[in-house]
Write an enzyme that holds these catalytic residues in place. Sequence first.
Site, PDB file in Angstrom:
ATOM      1  N   ASP A   1      -0.398   5.151   0.982  1.00  0.00           N
ATOM      2  CA  ASP A   1      -0.381   6.101   2.083  1.00  0.00           C
ATOM      3  C   ASP A   1      -0.236   5.316   3.571  1.00  0.00           C
ATOM      4  OD1 ASP A   1      -0.988   8.223   0.095  1.00  0.00           O
ATOM      5  OD2 ASP A   1      -3.158   7.550   0.181  1.00  0.00           O
TER       6      ASP A   1
ATOM      7  N   ASP B   1      -1.454  -0.684   5.881  1.00  0.00           N
ATOM      8  CA  ASP B   1      -1.685  -0.109   7.152  1.00  0.00           C
ATOM      9  C   ASP B   1      -3.211  -0.249   7.569  1.00  0.00           C
ATOM     10  OD1 ASP B   1      -2.306   2.071   5.357  1.00  0.00           O
ATOM     11  OD2 ASP B   1      -2.876   3.228   7.075  1.00  0.00           O
TER      12      ASP B   1
ATOM     13  N   ASP C   1       0.982  -1.028  -0.019  1.00  0.00           N
ATOM     14  CA  ASP C   1       0.048   0.036  -0.152  1.00  0.00           C
ATOM     15  C   ASP C   1       0.975   1.287   0.101  1.00  0.00           C
ATOM     16  OD1 ASP C   1      -2.216   1.692   0.747  1.00  0.00           O
ATOM     17  OD2 ASP C   1      -1.434   1.629   2.616  1.00  0.00           O
TER      18      ASP C   1
HETATM   19 MG   LIG Z   1      -2.892   3.249   3.548  1.00  0.00          MG
END
Ligand SMILES: [Mg+2]
Length: 250
Positions: free
Chosen positions: A35, A196, A33
Amino acid sequence: VTATRPDRTHPAGPGTEPRPLASRLQINAVSFDLDDTLFAQEEWLAGAWRAVADAAAHAGVDGARLLVELEAIAALGSDGGQIIDRALYRIGATDVAIEPLVDAFRTHVPDHLTPYVGVPEALARLAAQVPLALVSDGDPTIQRAKLAALGLGDHFTVVVWSDEHGRSHRKPDPLPFRVAVEGLGVPADEVVHVGDRPAKDVAGAAAAGLHSIRVRTGEWAATPDDDRALASYATVSEAIDAIDALRAQR
Ligand SMILES: [Mg+2]
């Protein structure tokens, strides 16, 4: 007195040693991922709000006051939406055209963004061993600008911006993960996705048959883990170290 057992929701909580991954796993590609996994999204956001405040100042609005409100509202959570509208309302600037301000946000191109500590080195090391993919939601124009400003683009064999496959395919939809797996050229169950957000990264990877590792960084760091993840680590560097160690065993 009961013995302390590892907390299943936070297997590698503060102060505990990160646990190794199970040695039966075969990992031949890794997906990431963007961000809050490879860098702190708040760094990009701070620059974007400054760009919005500058554009507003050109339209005669008090840019400094607007910036304070933009940051205050955004601090309540990025999922709220309408942040620019609400900030303008708070400073009484309701007669200002919003489109140029939204444009300033969307077209904000930072010169530089800072990857999390150790990330460029860890990605370079991993990319020398296995192909890497990036799977990210969000406006592809913005996401491309972030990747360029991070200087990490060269490490990825495959980059999937889910919005380019239709907005209804944002994570946890399995489609962007399937596109990544196809580009990586290895079976889905030999790919681990690192991200995350349990509800997006872990759930989406599971839906597409990939393994996943959760990292506890950024806005969603306090969200409980999802048991479908192989492991949860405090940082992406720790996650890459664990993948390295696993591959070194084989
Ligand atoms: Mg993320």
